[in-house]
Enzyme design. Structure first.
Site, PDB file in Angstrom:
ATOM      1  N   LYS A  33       0.833  -1.198   0.000  1.00 31.15           N
ATOM      2  CA  LYS A  33       0.000   0.000   0.000  1.00 31.15           C
ATOM      3  C   LYS A  33       0.874   1.257   0.000  1.00 31.15           C
ATOM      4  O   LYS A  33       1.758   1.407   0.833  1.00 31.15           O
ATOM      5  CB  LYS A  33      -0.914   0.029   1.233  1.00 31.15           C
ATOM      6  N   ASP A  60      -3.573   4.334  -1.807  1.00 30.40           N
ATOM      7  CA  ASP A  60      -4.472   4.760  -0.726  1.00 30.40           C
ATOM      8  C   ASP A  60      -4.403   6.290  -0.576  1.00 30.40           C
ATOM      9  O   ASP A  60      -3.753   6.805   0.327  1.00 30.40           O
ATOM     10  CB  ASP A  60      -4.043   4.060   0.565  1.00 30.40           C
ATOM     11  N   LYS A  62      -7.443   8.188  -0.893  1.00 34.77           N
ATOM     12  CA  LYS A  62      -8.752   8.603  -0.361  1.00 34.77           C
ATOM     13  C   LYS A  62      -9.298   9.843  -1.078  1.00 34.77           C
ATOM     14  O   LYS A  62      -9.663  10.837  -0.451  1.00 34.77           O
ATOM     15  CB  LYS A  62      -8.659   8.882   1.146  1.00 34.77           C
ATOM     16  N   ASP A  65     -13.297  15.014  -3.560  1.00 34.64           N
ATOM     17  CA  ASP A  65     -13.345  16.326  -4.206  1.00 34.64           C
ATOM     18  C   ASP A  65     -14.603  16.348  -5.080  1.00 34.64           C
ATOM     19  O   ASP A  65     -15.445  15.459  -4.976  1.00 34.64           O
ATOM     20  CB  ASP A  65     -12.070  16.544  -5.040  1.00 34.64           C
ATOM     21  N   THR A 119      -9.829   4.213  10.978  1.00 33.25           N
ATOM     22  CA  THR A 119      -9.744   3.337  12.146  1.00 33.25           C
ATOM     23  C   THR A 119      -9.125   4.035  13.354  1.00 33.25           C
ATOM     24  O   THR A 119      -9.135   3.495  14.456  1.00 33.25           O
ATOM     25  CB  THR A 119      -8.935   2.063  11.830  1.00 33.25           C
ATOM     26  N   ARG A 210       3.394  -1.225  10.516  1.00 33.06           N
ATOM     27  CA  ARG A 210       4.590  -1.252  11.362  1.00 33.06           C
ATOM     28  C   ARG A 210       4.949  -2.609  11.955  1.00 33.06           C
ATOM     29  O   ARG A 210       6.145  -2.922  12.073  1.00 33.06           O
ATOM     30  CB  ARG A 210       4.451  -0.189  12.461  1.00 33.06           C
TER      31      ARG A 210
END
Length: 232
Positions: A33, A60, A62, A65, A119, A210
């Site tokens: 990603k 990713d 998002k 607009d 999240t 991570r």
């Protein structure tokens, strides 16, 4: 659905670090990603490089607009050869449909999914944003909007996956950040599950950053996660 179910979030500040990590893992074990930090720092070239190495890339960004702008952005992203991209469902039905139509006209048609709530948002954040009925109901409403607008699925917390799977069926993709192997730090995620729990609850793809990217042996962590979710 075929191929790896783990999507590794490349939360790196520059292309060199992201590509160095990519050289330590394999396309057969994971997808990758590229988010807003890395894309802002490195631009489309880092996406093209990862695609050339055989990785499926989830872009990713998002997009949120006016419909025309989002439609054009999606077409540009698709031209990079990405496997999946996302738009924000809060952009509304017209924007979502414009994004869908722009992708459907292309020879290369990536998966197009809608973001519901981040999240990192807890119930207090959801209330502060003006949503009166809590995170779970808001996510379900936005997922419904995504489905009727032609999205292939949504990004959601693994805590909402079971309810969304029951409502929207097996063909509606659920992509879940907020997944942490047992014993990992939660970092800035609030609504989390383990990989096995997320898959059991109906998640199709797991976004994990991570715990993998900072591991001394990322491939070993990936192999452990893949074994864990294969039995569910």
């Amino acid at each position: 659905m075929s191929g790896p179910r783990v999507i590794v979030a490349l939360d790196f500040a520059d292309a060199a670090a992201a590509l160095a990590f990519a050289s330590r893992v394999a396309p057969a074990q994971c997808r990758l990603k590229v988010g807003v930090e890395l894309f802002t720092a490195a631009g489309p070239d880092v996406v093209a490089n990862l695609v050339s190495r055989g990785f499926d890339v989830f872009l990713d960004l998002k997009y949120h607009d006016i419909p025309t702008t989002v439609a054009r952005a999606c077409a540009q992203a698709a031209s990079l050869g990405v496997w999946m991209m996302n738009v924000h469902t809060l952009g509304g039905k017209k924007m979502l449909q414009a994004a869908r139509e722009s992708i459907d006209r292309l020879a290369h048609r990536p998966l197009l999914i809608g973001v519901t709530l981040l999240t990192s948002h807890g119930e207090g954040d959801v209330a502060e944003l003006g949503f009166e009925h809590g995170a779970e109901l808001q996510v379900e409403r936005l997922a419904g909007l995504a489905q009727v607008s032609g999205m292939d699925g949504v990004v959601c917390s693994p805590q909402e996956a079971a309810a969304l799977r029951r409502r929207f069926g097996k063909d509606f993709l659920l992509v879940t950040p907020g997944v942490r192997p047992p014993g990992s730090d939660t970092d800035d995620q609030q609504r989390i599950r383990t990989p096995a729990e997320a898959v059991t609850d109906g998640a199709d793809y797991l976004v994990i950053g991570r715990p993998i990217t900072r591991a001394p042996n990322p491939m070993a962590v990936l192999e452990s996660i893949n074994r864990e979710i294969q039995v569910h």
